[in-house]
Design a protein around this motif. Structure first.
Motif, PDB file in Angstrom:
ATOM      1  N   SER A   1      94.312  31.438  72.141  1.00 44.58           N
ATOM      2  CA  SER A   1      94.051  30.255  72.975  1.00 44.58           C
ATOM      3  C   SER A   1      92.724  29.582  72.644  1.00 44.58           C
ATOM      4  O   SER A   1      92.431  28.496  73.143  1.00 44.58           O
TER       5      SER A   1
ATOM      6  N   ARG B   1      98.916  21.506  82.465  1.00 41.85           N
ATOM      7  CA  ARG B   1      98.284  21.111  81.196  1.00 41.85           C
ATOM      8  C   ARG B   1      97.329  19.912  81.300  1.00 41.85           C
ATOM      9  O   ARG B   1      96.893  19.389  80.282  1.00 41.85           O
TER      10      ARG B   1
ATOM     11  N   ASP C   1      94.193  21.089  79.576  1.00 45.15           N
ATOM     12  CA  ASP C   1      94.300  21.137  78.117  1.00 45.15           C
ATOM     13  C   ASP C   1      94.124  19.749  77.498  1.00 45.15           C
ATOM     14  O   ASP C   1      93.609  19.612  76.386  1.00 45.15           O
TER      15      ASP C   1
ATOM     16  N   ASP D   1      93.599  26.331  74.737  1.00 41.95           N
ATOM     17  CA  ASP D   1      94.931  26.338  75.344  1.00 41.95           C
ATOM     18  C   ASP D   1      94.869  27.213  76.595  1.00 41.95           C
ATOM     19  O   ASP D   1      95.228  28.387  76.585  1.00 41.95           O
TER      20      ASP D   1
ATOM     21  N   GLU E   1      98.264  28.788  77.750  1.00 40.55           N
ATOM     22  CA  GLU E   1      98.655  29.980  76.976  1.00 40.55           C
ATOM     23  C   GLU E   1      97.888  31.202  77.481  1.00 40.55           C
ATOM     24  O   GLU E   1      98.448  32.298  77.641  1.00 40.55           O
TER      25      GLU E   1
END
Length: 379
Positions: A10, A64, A67, A75, A78
């Motif tokens: 990540s 997200r 992100d 990430d 993740e």
């Protein structure tokens, strides 16, 4: 994948501690005790047990937004998934809404001997098959229709609409008698073992029917088959979202629409949008319908706000605040219809509108995109 591997994959070690993730996070806006930045810091600096027992690891919506903002390209989603899987392995679990009914149902579906009766929704005027090259993955819509009747949402309308659209363009889709949940919610709540069981059974059922292409009307199912199944299994089939099918039909002039005199706005589902980058085909389907007036919300596409709940976890006062904020944003556009492309978005938003705190400025009629398209088709 252990936590050290997750940190590496990540790129969490690149964290600048700038706080942009926390600044954009819809949960952090209302829950001051939650911060993605702090959880990344804990992952890097604390021992595993302390981190895995932290209840905040279950608060993330995995939408997200963080992100999208991270200057170090971490990430976070993740990392969150990996942390939850490790937490599950030591007996930690999320608090699940509705008494954990949805999760219990998913785990029941892991039984290979289970025989379901899940096709009663198919009307006589819909053409479906038992074998063939194109399969429509219905997902949990038959169960949602039973579990969430109090919201007033009829989730199976979207399933019927999807089959109607496919029939109109000359496709008779396979519908599986023993299809299981795709496993999305179990995976994101850390239950990797049962996710794999569901995935394996679905893949076996798909092989039996001979399908080469699978069509989805649920973004979570689409995301799970497209990104998660291939991590653990060989998947010898193509996956496609229903708006891509509609877009192709429009381009090939295989579908015409009746006039629809309403002002509408659209909610981008997290899984379809930020997870998979699908923004244009839903809008093409909407704007191709004659007389429709489409108005975007201020925060849209990759900036769209989540519906406030993920995997039937973290349904709290903070979730309701996020939902009401988004509903007010939709209503403020002047639209009288909110178009959705995810069954859970429709359930969560309609549930929020029944809350005593929901005023007139947060109440708006909702419809699934596939239902709108199916109803507008000119026969």
């Amino acid at each position: 994948m252990n936590l050290k591997e997750a940190v590496k994959k990540s790129k969490a070690y690149l964290c600048l501690e700038c706080g942009k993730c926390t600044g954009i996070c819809p949960i952090s806006k209302f829950n001051r005790g939650y911060s993605p930045r702090i959880l990344v810091n804990k992952t890097l600096r604390k021992n595993d047990t302390t981190l895995l027992k932290d209840k905040n690891i279950w608060n993330c919506l995995t939408c997200r937004l963080c992100d999208e903002q991270c200057p170090a390209d971490i990430d976070y989603i993740e990392l969150t998934q990996a942390i939850r899987i490790e937490a599950q392995r030591i007996g930690e679990e999320a608090f699940c809404s509705h008494g954990g009914a949805a999760q219990s149902l998913m785990r029941i579906m892991t039984s290979e001997s289970l025989q379901q009766k899940r096709l009663d929704w198919i009307d006589k005027n819909l053409k479906v098959a038992g074998t063939g090259e194109v399969l429509y993955f219905v997902g949990c819509l038959p169960y949602f229709d039973a579990l969430f009747t109090e919201t007033g949402v009829e989730t199976l309308r979207a399933a019927r609409a999807t089959v109607k659209i496919l029939n109109h363009i000359g496709v008779t889709p396979v519908i599986l008698h023993q299809e299981r949940c795709c496993g999305h919610d179990l995976l994101w709540s850390g239950d990797l073992e049962n996710f794999k069981k569901l995935a394996e059974q679905n893949i076996n059922e798909i092989k039996k029917c001979g399908a080469k292409k699978i069509i989805f009307s649920c973004p979570e199912g689409y995301r799970t088959f497209k990104l998660d199944y291939p991590k653990y299994f060989d998947c010898d089939f193509e996956v496609q979202y229903i708006t891509d099918v509609i877009s192709e039909a429009i381009s090939n002039k295989n579908v015409k629409f009746k006039d629809f005199n309403k002002t509408v706005t659209f909610q981008d589902p997290c899984r379809l949008g930020r997870h998979l980058g699908v923004y244009d085909t839903p809008r093409e389907a909407i704007t191709t319908i004659p007389k429709i007036q489409f108005i975007e919300m201020p925060r849209t596409r990759n900036r769209a706000i989540c519906c406030g709940v993920s995997a039937w976890m973290n349904c709290s006062t903070f979730s309701k605040s996020i939902q009401l904020m988004r509903l007010k944003e939709a209503k403020k556009t002047g639209a009288n219809l909110l178009i959705l492309s995810c069954p859970k978005c429709e359930i969560h938003f309609n549930c929020a509108m029944k809350d005593e705190k929901a005023g007139k400025d947060a109440k708006i009629e909702t419809i699934q995109l596939v239902t709108l398209v199916a109803d507008a088709i000119e026969e």
